[in-house]
Design a protein around this motif. Structure first.
Motif, PDB file in Angstrom:
ATOM      1  N   ALA A  69      32.237  -5.269 -79.390  1.00 11.89           N
ATOM      2  CA  ALA A  69      31.469  -4.186 -78.759  1.00 11.89           C
ATOM      3  C   ALA A  69      30.479  -4.724 -77.727  1.00 11.89           C
ATOM      4  O   ALA A  69      29.989  -3.971 -76.890  1.00 11.89           O
ATOM      5  N   TRP A  70      30.197  -5.999 -77.772  1.00 13.83           N
ATOM      6  CA  TRP A  70      29.260  -6.595 -76.827  1.00 13.83           C
ATOM      7  C   TRP A  70      29.897  -6.896 -75.478  1.00 13.83           C
ATOM      8  O   TRP A  70      29.215  -7.300 -74.543  1.00 13.83           O
ATOM      9  N   ASP A  71      31.204  -6.747 -75.358  1.00 15.56           N
ATOM     10  CA  ASP A  71      31.930  -6.982 -74.101  1.00 15.56           C
ATOM     11  C   ASP A  71      31.598  -8.338 -73.480  1.00 15.56           C
ATOM     12  O   ASP A  71      31.377  -8.462 -72.275  1.00 15.56           O
ATOM     13  N   GLY A  72      31.532  -9.371 -74.310  1.00 14.59           N
ATOM     14  CA  GLY A  72      31.311 -10.720 -73.820  1.00 14.59           C
ATOM     15  C   GLY A  72      29.854 -11.091 -73.579  1.00 14.59           C
ATOM     16  O   GLY A  72      29.558 -12.229 -73.231  1.00 14.59           O
ATOM     17  N   ASP A  73      28.929 -10.163 -73.722  1.00 12.79           N
ATOM     18  CA  ASP A  73      27.501 -10.453 -73.551  1.00 12.79           C
ATOM     19  C   ASP A  73      27.017 -11.200 -74.794  1.00 12.79           C
ATOM     20  O   ASP A  73      26.886 -10.618 -75.867  1.00 12.79           O
ATOM     21  N   ILE A  74      26.730 -12.476 -74.631  1.00 19.46           N
ATOM     22  CA  ILE A  74      26.357 -13.287 -75.788  1.00 19.46           C
ATOM     23  C   ILE A  74      24.846 -13.515 -75.891  1.00 19.46           C
ATOM     24  O   ILE A  74      24.397 -14.362 -76.651  1.00 19.46           O
ATOM     25  N   SER A  75      24.066 -12.746 -75.187  1.00 19.67           N
ATOM     26  CA  SER A  75      22.620 -12.943 -75.205  1.00 19.67           C
ATOM     27  C   SER A  75      22.021 -12.731 -76.603  1.00 19.67           C
ATOM     28  O   SER A  75      21.012 -13.348 -76.936  1.00 19.67           O
ATOM     29  N   GLN A  76      22.615 -11.878 -77.420  1.00 15.75           N
ATOM     30  CA  GLN A  76      22.107 -11.607 -78.766  1.00 15.75           C
ATOM     31  C   GLN A  76      22.782 -12.459 -79.837  1.00 15.75           C
ATOM     32  O   GLN A  76      22.418 -12.388 -81.009  1.00 15.75           O
ATOM     33  N   PHE A  77      23.735 -13.260 -79.433  1.00 12.42           N
ATOM     34  CA  PHE A  77      24.549 -14.009 -80.390  1.00 12.42           C
ATOM     35  C   PHE A  77      23.740 -14.941 -81.290  1.00 12.42           C
ATOM     36  O   PHE A  77      23.989 -14.990 -82.497  1.00 12.42           O
ATOM     37  N   PRO A  78      22.739 -15.676 -80.789  1.00  8.68           N
ATOM     38  CA  PRO A  78      21.962 -16.538 -81.692  1.00  8.68           C
ATOM     39  C   PRO A  78      21.257 -15.753 -82.818  1.00  8.68           C
ATOM     40  O   PRO A  78      21.241 -16.199 -83.967  1.00  8.68           O
TER      41      PRO A  78
END
Length: 125
Positions: A69-78
């Motif tokens: 659902a994040w469409d590749g946006d990994i800014s919240q991944f950590p």
């Protein structure tokens, strides 16, 4: 009935495993929920440990997977990974208690899971 439910859960696990080589985050989260439910209902420390092992394995796979659902946006991944690590830590502590034949204490430790789930789903789902 219990055997039928267990067979159904096993069948779902097998189907999701052979369906694709990629980790399906939804499937892993479903496995986590099922294993948590099974662990809470078991009367055996050995079954509890087995369920916690499967729970931890699914959580580790989920921790390494970016939600689609994040469409590749990994800014919240950590932060997402940190939240899942907290969940894994609680499951590991519960499993350790079960290994020490403290099943009731292990189940009590799992009572932390709903609050963690609520908090992290709110942030990252």
């Amino acid at each position: 009935m219990k055997k039928l439910f267990t067979f159904f859960a096993f069948l779902m696990l097998c189907t999701s495993t052979f369906a694709s080589n990629q980790v399906n985050l939804r499937d892993e989260m479903m496995i986590m929920a099922q294993r948590l439910n099974f662990a809470n209902r078991t009367e055996s420390a050995e079954e509890f440990k087995n369920n916690m092992s499967a729970f931890i394995e699914a959580a580790e796979k989920s921790k390494a997977t970016v939600p689609p659902a994040w469409d590749g946006d990994i800014s919240q991944f950590p932060g997402y990974q940190q939240g899942l690590q907290k969940v894994i830590d609680v499951a590991t502590e519960a499993k350790t208690l079960a290994e020490q034949n403290q099943l009731n204490d292990a189940k009590e430790k799992l009572s932390e899971m709903p609050e963690l789930r609520k908090m992290y789903h709110k942030l990252y789902k």
